[in-house]
Design a protein around this motif. Sequence first.
Motif, short mmCIF file in Angstrom:
data_model
loop_
_atom_site.label_atom_id
_atom_site.label_comp_id
_atom_site.label_asym_id
_atom_site.label_seq_id
_atom_site.Cartn_x
_atom_site.Cartn_y
_atom_site.Cartn_z
N GLY A 72 111.02 64.03 68.70
CA GLY A 72 110.33 64.36 67.75
C GLY A 72 109.21 63.44 67.34
N PHE A 73 109.58 62.08 67.63
CA PHE A 73 108.53 61.10 67.25
C PHE A 73 107.53 61.13 68.20
CE2 PHE A 73 107.11 56.74 67.65
CZ PHE A 73 106.58 56.52 66.34
N ALA A 74 107.94 61.26 69.19
CA ALA A 74 106.94 61.33 70.59
C ALA A 74 106.10 62.53 70.16
CB ALA A 74 107.57 61.07 71.81
N MET A 114 103.31 61.89 67.35
CA MET A 114 102.53 60.92 67.74
C MET A 114 101.74 61.34 68.83
SD MET A 114 102.55 58.54 65.48
CE MET A 114 103.49 59.32 64.24
N GLY A 115 101.83 62.46 69.57
CA GLY A 115 101.13 62.82 70.67
C GLY A 115 101.48 61.90 72.02
N TYR A 116 102.46 61.32 72.10
CA TYR A 116 102.87 60.80 73.32
C TYR A 116 103.38 61.61 74.43
CZ TYR A 116 102.53 56.29 70.42
OH TYR A 116 102.21 55.57 69.52
N ASP A 176 107.71 63.78 78.35
CA ASP A 176 108.16 64.24 79.62
C ASP A 176 109.35 63.59 79.90
OD1 ASP A 176 106.35 66.18 79.72
OD2 ASP A 176 104.85 65.19 80.81
N GLN A 177 109.47 62.41 79.69
CA GLN A 177 110.29 61.33 80.10
C GLN A 177 111.82 61.52 79.30
OE1 GLN A 177 110.35 59.34 82.93
NE2 GLN A 177 108.41 60.35 83.18
N LEU A 178 111.71 62.06 78.23
CA LEU A 178 112.75 62.37 77.00
C LEU A 178 113.43 63.61 77.55
CD1 LEU A 178 111.15 60.84 73.63
CD2 LEU A 178 113.51 59.87 75.12
N ILE A 179 112.61 64.39 77.64
CA ILE A 179 112.99 66.08 78.16
C ILE A 179 113.81 65.66 79.42
CG2 ILE A 179 112.14 68.13 79.01
CD1 ILE A 179 110.10 68.04 77.10
#
Length: 79
Positions: A29-31, A34-36, A41-44
């Motif tokens: 949610g944070f990423a 912030m538009g990261y 993609d890595q967190l998914i």
Amino acid sequence: MTHPLTKNLDLLTVDELQENLSKLHERLGFASRMGYFQVQDQLILLIGDYQEAYYKRLTDALTSTDDGEDPFDDILNIE
């Protein structure tokens, strides 16, 4: 697809898996806010690994019995 940096999830308990999933969703949610996009993609990928381990652990717990028989044999009698 699995994330290459995922640690051995077999060593974690169901509660630890659930806690880590919660933390990963917060970070996603944070990423997202912030538009990261690369981090998203890595967190998914990581979330997919943890969810797979979590669901596998739950289904194993639901389908396993002490005597090796189907737990629904006494309930369902289809003839």
